[in-house]
Enzyme design. Sequence first.
Site, mmCIF file in Angstrom:
data_model
loop_
_atom_site.group_PDB
_atom_site.id
_atom_site.type_symbol
_atom_site.label_atom_id
_atom_site.label_comp_id
_atom_site.label_asym_id
_atom_site.label_seq_id
_atom_site.Cartn_x
_atom_site.Cartn_y
_atom_site.Cartn_z
ATOM 1 N NE ARG A 174 50.553 22.232 -30.336
ATOM 2 C CZ ARG A 174 50.792 22.355 -28.941
ATOM 3 N NH1 ARG A 174 49.854 22.296 -27.976
ATOM 4 N NH2 ARG A 174 52.033 23.152 -28.708
ATOM 5 C CB SER A 225 56.304 22.277 -34.868
ATOM 6 O OG SER A 225 57.095 22.734 -34.181
ATOM 7 C CD GLU A 315 51.628 21.442 -33.953
ATOM 8 O OE1 GLU A 315 52.679 20.825 -33.409
ATOM 9 O OE2 GLU A 315 51.345 22.565 -33.698
HETATM 10 C C1 LIG Z 1 55.481 30.817 -37.254
HETATM 11 C C2 LIG Z 1 54.635 29.899 -36.913
HETATM 12 C C3 LIG Z 1 54.615 29.437 -35.398
HETATM 13 C C4 LIG Z 1 53.697 28.552 -34.792
HETATM 14 N N1 LIG Z 1 53.931 28.130 -33.567
HETATM 15 C C5 LIG Z 1 52.808 27.363 -33.020
HETATM 16 C C6 LIG Z 1 52.900 27.174 -31.658
HETATM 17 O O1 LIG Z 1 53.878 27.578 -30.939
HETATM 18 N N2 LIG Z 1 52.029 26.401 -31.162
HETATM 19 C C7 LIG Z 1 50.987 25.778 -31.829
HETATM 20 O O2 LIG Z 1 50.168 25.173 -31.168
HETATM 21 N N3 LIG Z 1 50.991 26.123 -32.986
HETATM 22 C C8 LIG Z 1 51.665 26.903 -33.813
HETATM 23 N N4 LIG Z 1 51.744 27.318 -34.833
HETATM 24 C C9 LIG Z 1 50.586 26.658 -35.815
HETATM 25 C C10 LIG Z 1 49.466 27.509 -36.062
HETATM 26 O O3 LIG Z 1 49.940 29.038 -35.764
HETATM 27 C C11 LIG Z 1 48.385 27.126 -35.127
HETATM 28 O O4 LIG Z 1 48.016 25.846 -35.388
HETATM 29 C C12 LIG Z 1 47.096 28.079 -35.281
HETATM 30 O O5 LIG Z 1 46.179 27.871 -34.110
HETATM 31 C C13 LIG Z 1 46.368 27.778 -36.297
HETATM 32 O O6 LIG Z 1 45.356 28.653 -36.658
HETATM 33 P P1 LIG Z 1 44.794 29.223 -38.173
HETATM 34 O O7 LIG Z 1 43.575 30.029 -37.599
HETATM 35 O O8 LIG Z 1 45.776 29.752 -38.780
HETATM 36 O O9 LIG Z 1 44.113 27.996 -38.598
HETATM 37 P P2 LIG Z 1 44.251 27.339 -40.140
HETATM 38 O O10 LIG Z 1 45.728 27.047 -40.500
HETATM 39 O O11 LIG Z 1 43.531 28.319 -41.044
HETATM 40 O O12 LIG Z 1 43.560 26.057 -40.012
HETATM 41 C C14 LIG Z 1 43.956 25.059 -39.388
HETATM 42 C C15 LIG Z 1 42.960 24.005 -39.129
HETATM 43 O O13 LIG Z 1 41.698 24.616 -38.198
HETATM 44 C C16 LIG Z 1 40.869 24.220 -38.743
HETATM 45 N N5 LIG Z 1 39.655 25.439 -38.516
HETATM 46 C C17 LIG Z 1 40.255 26.781 -38.708
HETATM 47 N N6 LIG Z 1 39.067 27.385 -38.125
HETATM 48 C C18 LIG Z 1 37.961 26.598 -37.752
HETATM 49 C C19 LIG Z 1 36.880 26.753 -37.056
HETATM 50 N N7 LIG Z 1 36.492 27.922 -36.715
HETATM 51 N N8 LIG Z 1 36.163 25.456 -37.012
HETATM 52 C C20 LIG Z 1 36.671 24.436 -36.962
HETATM 53 N N9 LIG Z 1 37.895 24.229 -37.503
HETATM 54 C C21 LIG Z 1 38.810 25.478 -37.939
HETATM 55 C C22 LIG Z 1 40.852 24.225 -40.328
HETATM 56 O O14 LIG Z 1 39.771 23.386 -41.080
HETATM 57 C C23 LIG Z 1 42.222 23.669 -40.331
HETATM 58 O O15 LIG Z 1 42.272 22.085 -40.394
HETATM 59 C C24 LIG Z 1 52.619 28.246 -35.622
HETATM 60 C C25 LIG Z 1 52.536 28.560 -37.068
HETATM 61 C C26 LIG Z 1 53.606 29.460 -37.636
HETATM 62 C C27 LIG Z 1 53.346 29.667 -39.111
#
Ligand SMILES: Cc1cc2nc3c(=O)[nH]c(=O)nc-3n(C[C@H](O)[C@H](O)[C@H](O)COP(=O)(O)OP(=O)(O)OC[C@H]3O[C@@H](n4cnc5c(N)ncnc54)[C@H](O)[C@@H]3O)c2cc1C
Length: 320
Positions: A174, A225, A315
């Site tokens: 992560r 999480s 996380e």
């Molecule tokens: C129901 C649910 C289940 C989940 N299950 C998992 C799982 O099984 N495994 C897991 O790993 N995660 C899980 N997650 C967490 C989440 O889905 C992941 O972390 C996902 O990859 C975040 O992507 P996002 O586009 O929504 O990022 P955001 O939430 O928009 O941003 C997260 C971080 O990424 C940074 N960021 C976003 N885009 C960029 C970019 N282009 N360049 C640089 N930095 C960037 C942002 O600044 C921020 O700090 C879950 C979330 C939910 C709601």
Amino acid sequence: MSVPAAALSRLAGIPNLSIRRNVSLAEYTRFGLGGPADALVDAQDSAAFHSALQLTRGFDLPMVVIGGGTNLIVSDGGFPGIVLRFTGSLIERDGNCLGIESGAVLQDVVDFSINHGLAGLQTMTGIPGWVGGAVYGNAGAYGHSIQEVVERVRATNGEQVVEFSTAECEFTYRESMFKRRKEWVILSTHLRLHRADASELRRTAEGIRSIRDEKYPPSMRCAGSIFKNLLFAKLPASVQSEVPPNLVREGKVPSAWFLERIGAKGMRVGDIQVATYHANLLYNDGAGTSADLITVITELKQRVRERFGFELEEEVQYVI
Ligand SMILES: Cc1cc2nc3c(=O)[nH]c(=O)nc-3n(C[C@H](O)[C@H](O)[C@H](O)COP(=O)(O)OP(=O)(O)OC[C@H]3O[C@@H](n4cnc5c(N)ncnc54)[C@H](O)[C@@H]3O)c2cc1C
């Protein structure tokens, strides 16, 4: 600080960029929490994104990059500056490789790969968010994470666009270099997959999807999480001896195990609820606030610290 008019008018001159003022970030986060941003700026192509980043940095404006908002806690006060998103979402196939822009929805990429009989992403089924966010946080599930298929990542710091190799991305559980060096923003990612039977991949993905939908109903306002799992080897010896050996998977102990022991399940502050069936799952059960969410997180960390003598690490990412 509010964004100066001169900066906004320069931003407005960048092609393929949309600017919305005074936008509620609650609408852009899965938690449904967060106050307004001065400006939400969406760049549809990498040139627009690079120019917007250059400009916000040139004006020294407060700026944060977000993706799908599925792993974010945004303050109730919002963000006094520019919230930047790269919404380019092209997915291109070249043999066993995919070139993907950061704004592509991860599930669309998973589906694309399965439909093309390419293996490597099927266990990511059901992880919400966009590809940029997944690479930033080295997202993963079911024993695999995206680092296993990343070959290179293209990123900008507003001055130059650089391609980073997998090794240069410094992926660990992560974590990636992009979490520590926030000046680099991910534009696109090149993945190397391998051929497999599409129906077999689909079967695996569907199995995972049904388990996940039960744990995280699609309408649940949460971030998955909240805390990272713990590396067994790094736990204090006294704690290691308490952990049942069969709980340790790939060298990690679920943080939920510790949270259960300090009475997390079912805890509630305002409308922020800890799931009764999963101690590491916090959700907004109505009119929750970020302040209440942070109160619960702080309380859980304190209880774990007092009972076990180590610090839980989030996380989830903060925009505060
Ligand atoms: C129901 C649910 C289940 C989940 N299950 C998992 C799982 O099984 N495994 C897991 O790993 N995660 C899980 N997650 C967490 C989440 O889905 C992941 O972390 C996902 O990859 C975040 O992507 P996002 O586009 O929504 O990022 P955001 O939430 O928009 O941003 C997260 C971080 O990424 C940074 N960021 C976003 N885009 C960029 C970019 N282009 N360049 C640089 N930095 C960037 C942002 O600044 C921020 O700090 C879950 C979330 C939910 C709601």
